[in-house]
Design a protein around this motif. Structure first.
Motif, PDB file in Angstrom:
ATOM      1  N   VAL A  29      46.625  75.258 -61.388  1.00  9.13           N
ATOM      2  CA  VAL A  29      47.215  76.387 -62.098  1.00  9.13           C
ATOM      3  C   VAL A  29      47.525  76.070 -63.560  1.00  9.13           C
ATOM      4  N   TRP A  30      47.679  74.797 -63.914  1.00 11.11           N
ATOM      5  CA  TRP A  30      48.035  74.419 -65.283  1.00 11.11           C
ATOM      6  C   TRP A  30      46.953  74.789 -66.296  1.00 11.11           C
ATOM      7  N   PHE A  31      45.733  75.071 -65.850  1.00 15.00           N
ATOM      8  CA  PHE A  31      44.682  75.496 -66.768  1.00 15.00           C
ATOM      9  C   PHE A  31      44.720  77.005 -67.033  1.00 15.00           C
ATOM     10  N   VAL A  32      45.419  77.749 -66.190  1.00 13.52           N
ATOM     11  CA  VAL A  32      45.395  79.216 -66.265  1.00 13.52           C
ATOM     12  C   VAL A  32      45.881  79.767 -67.608  1.00 13.52           C
ATOM     13  N   PRO A  33      47.000  79.288 -68.187  1.00 15.27           N
ATOM     14  CA  PRO A  33      47.474  79.894 -69.443  1.00 15.27           C
ATOM     15  C   PRO A  33      46.561  79.628 -70.640  1.00 15.27           C
ATOM     16  N   MET A  34      45.580  78.741 -70.493  1.00 15.36           N
ATOM     17  CA  MET A  34      44.726  78.373 -71.616  1.00 15.36           C
ATOM     18  C   MET A  34      43.610  79.378 -71.870  1.00 15.36           C
ATOM     19  N   TYR A  60      49.786  87.171 -63.730  1.00 11.79           N
ATOM     20  CA  TYR A  60      50.923  87.992 -64.142  1.00 11.79           C
ATOM     21  C   TYR A  60      51.229  89.064 -63.099  1.00 11.79           C
ATOM     22  N   ILE A  61      50.201  89.815 -62.719  1.00  9.58           N
ATOM     23  CA  ILE A  61      50.393  90.920 -61.766  1.00  9.58           C
ATOM     24  C   ILE A  61      50.860  90.390 -60.423  1.00  9.58           C
ATOM     25  N   MET A  62      50.252  89.294 -59.972  1.00  3.93           N
ATOM     26  CA  MET A  62      50.636  88.668 -58.699  1.00  3.93           C
ATOM     27  C   MET A  62      52.111  88.276 -58.711  1.00  3.93           C
ATOM     28  N   LEU A  63      52.559  87.620 -59.785  1.00  2.00           N
ATOM     29  CA  LEU A  63      53.949  87.150 -59.859  1.00  2.00           C
ATOM     30  C   LEU A  63      54.933  88.307 -59.952  1.00  2.00           C
ATOM     31  N   VAL A  64      54.628  89.296 -60.793  1.00  2.00           N
ATOM     32  CA  VAL A  64      55.528  90.450 -60.941  1.00  2.00           C
ATOM     33  C   VAL A  64      55.616  91.229 -59.626  1.00  2.00           C
ATOM     34  N   ILE A 101      55.737  82.648 -70.616  1.00  2.00           N
ATOM     35  CA  ILE A 101      56.047  83.811 -69.769  1.00  2.00           C
ATOM     36  C   ILE A 101      55.641  83.565 -68.326  1.00  2.00           C
ATOM     37  N   LEU A 102      54.456  82.978 -68.118  1.00  2.00           N
ATOM     38  CA  LEU A 102      54.011  82.672 -66.754  1.00  2.00           C
ATOM     39  C   LEU A 102      54.974  81.713 -66.065  1.00  2.00           C
ATOM     40  N   LEU A 103      55.443  80.719 -66.813  1.00  2.00           N
ATOM     41  CA  LEU A 103      56.391  79.744 -66.249  1.00  2.00           C
ATOM     42  C   LEU A 103      57.705  80.409 -65.881  1.00  2.00           C
ATOM     43  N   ILE A 104      58.184  81.303 -66.731  1.00  2.00           N
ATOM     44  CA  ILE A 104      59.439  82.021 -66.453  1.00  2.00           C
ATOM     45  C   ILE A 104      59.292  82.878 -65.194  1.00  2.00           C
ATOM     46  N   LEU A 105      58.189  83.624 -65.092  1.00  2.00           N
ATOM     47  CA  LEU A 105      57.960  84.476 -63.919  1.00  2.00           C
ATOM     48  C   LEU A 105      57.880  83.646 -62.640  1.00  2.00           C
ATOM     49  N   LEU A 106      57.195  82.508 -62.720  1.00  2.00           N
ATOM     50  CA  LEU A 106      57.083  81.631 -61.555  1.00  2.00           C
ATOM     51  C   LEU A 106      58.454  81.093 -61.154  1.00  2.00           C
TER      52      LEU A 106
END
Length: 462
Positions: free
Chosen positions: A184-189, A198-202, A151-156
């Motif tokens: 940033v690659w560590f964030v979804p873990m 999530y909030i930032m991207l949306v 989901i994070l990748l899609i939003l980005l």
């Protein structure tokens, strides 16, 4: 006066409706029967028990730490919600804890032994359980982490596409540089890290859709900008920023909360200074008026976000006092004092310097050792060279000043919340994403890239 009264009413109604919706979502999640999530919580607890509670993905590098400690507590709270006394359960946000063992084992014991909650976590909303608890019906934590990354990748990808489509190449590159700098690659873990992203991207996507229309929607019939129209649009955007601050307070607990303000704010600043021919015309015609307007609008959006964040937190404490029938200020005060000036046996200078150093030291490329530090020095010299040798004749001072202020805001945050920033720099450092973006955008404001291109062509001819 009538205009301002109407605006205040809009803000108040938006706040009440948003707070009610968020609380309703959390209460609905808490109403899910515990047995529906038991098996996946058990699998999640075993997953945590097989790993270090603070797991290093890159040896000795704090930027790579995955915080299973916080995630285990989050799932422990989710498991302990009582569907028979939902409001009290949500207000206390309690979990089972045995201080002699790690939180992963506490979570497993809570599930397998049906141990009751014995530790309150009242000071935060823990609103992320409005998402996590329903997901636990279908997935264990491992599946949630995978879904998280997707989901994070899609939003980005959506954000980058929208920015590129609107010609905001500077924003795309600055965002990419910032994301690389904070690993940033560590964030979804870790779920703890993800909510502000999530909030930032949306919010950024909403801002681009709103501000990124050609001309930013501020031209009149003859290409003029009416200050009244501009103020009206800023006021409406202010409500969105207030809601963004509320959702940030609801979902996050002091990780990288500033990202949800500063990144969307930079997008607004960029589009209002580069996205409209009419804006450029106003800058040319009356630069002083334009600068005053730009600073005022940035202040309105920042204040709106801050008000949403602060009053949403205050709402939790007031509601907790009403629902629980007791004064909860003692719990809150104790935590605030600890986060601001908890005693670690350090002098004030060492404490403050350590908080700043620990966070800045996690940024790439400097965080990867001596080679990274050399690369950082080279990049700094290259930036200064470009800014002085290829400096624009006319610099947009308002945008540059606003970006410069943004550079220092995360550093001020680290200075105010010294204890929290010192101890948790392995995740709080990611707020510097905004600082890195702002530095890059300042360089873009100062450098005349056309002159840089002409100089290269000239060299090739010679």
């Amino acid at each position: 006066m009538k205009k301002y009264f109407s605006l205040v009413i809009k803000y108040i109604l938006a706040f009440i409706i948003t707070a009610a919706v968020l609380l309703g979502l959390l209460a609905a999640a808490a109403a899910i029967p515990r047995d529906k999530i038991r098996e996946n919580v058990k699998r999640s607890a075993k997953y945590f028990c097989e790993r270090d509670i603070f797991e290093y993905k890159a040896e000795g590098q704090k930027r790579s730490v995955i915080d299973h400690y916080a995630d285990a507590i989050l799932l422990n709270i989710a498991f302990q919600y009582d569907d028979k006394d939902i409001l009290k359960s949500v207000m206390w946000s309690s979990y089972y804890r045995n201080e002699r063992q790690e939180e992963s084992k506490n979570l497993l014991d809570a599930v397998e032994g049906d141990y009751k909650a014995n530790q309150q976590y009242l000071r935060y909303w823990h609103g992320s359980n409005a998402v996590v608890r329903p997901l636990l019906v279908f997935f264990s934590i491992k599946g949630i982490y995978i879904l998280n990354a997707v989901i994070l990748l899609i939003l980005l990808a959506v954000l980058v596409f929208l920015l590129a489509r609107r010609g905001a190449v500077q924003l795309v590159v600055s965002l990419a540089v910032g994301l690389l700098a904070v690993s940033v690659w560590f964030v979804p873990m870790s779920l703890e890290y993800t909510w502000t992203f999530y909030i930032m991207l949306v919010m950024s996507i909403v801002v681009v859709l709103r501000e990124g229309r050609r001309g930013s929607g501020h031209e009149g019939k003859h290409g003029n900008i009416y200050e009244g129209e501009r103020d009206s649009k800023s006021n409406n955007l202010g409500i969105l920023f207030m809601i963004c601050g509320m959702v940030t307070c609801f979902m996050d607990f002091l990780t990288t909360e500033l990202l949800t303000l500063l990144v969307p704010l930079m997008i607004v600043i960029w589009f209002r200074h580069h996205g409209s021919p009419a804006e450029a015309a106003l800058l040319e015609k009356d630069g002083e008026k334009y600068r005053t307007l730009g600073l005022k609008q940035a202040a309105v959006l920042t204040f709106s976000w801050g008000a949403g964040y602060a009053f949403m937190w205050l709402t939790k404490w007031i509601m907790a006092a009403v629902v629980l029938g007791e004064n909860v200020s003692g719990y809150v005060k104790e935590n605030l004092e600890e986060r601001i000036s908890g005693d670690l046996g350090l002098s004030f200078g060492s404490y403050l310097g350590g908080a700043l150093k620990n966070n800045l030291g996690n940024l790439l490329p400097g965080a990867i050792g001596n080679t990274g530090k050399i690369i950082t020095i080279i990049l700094v010299f290259a930036a200064f060279y470009l800014c002085f040798v290829y400096k624009k004749e006319k610099v947009n001072r308002t945008a540059a000043v606003l970006y410069l202020i943004i550079v220092f805001i995360p550093l001020i945050r680290y200075s105010v919340l010294m204890n929290h920033s010192y101890l948790h720099s392995f995740f709080t450092f990611r707020a510097l994403l905004a600082s890195v973006m702002a530095v890059f955008l300042i360089i873009c404001e100062l450098v005349d890239w056309r002159a840089f291109g002409h100089a290269n062509k000239k060299k090739r001819r010679n």
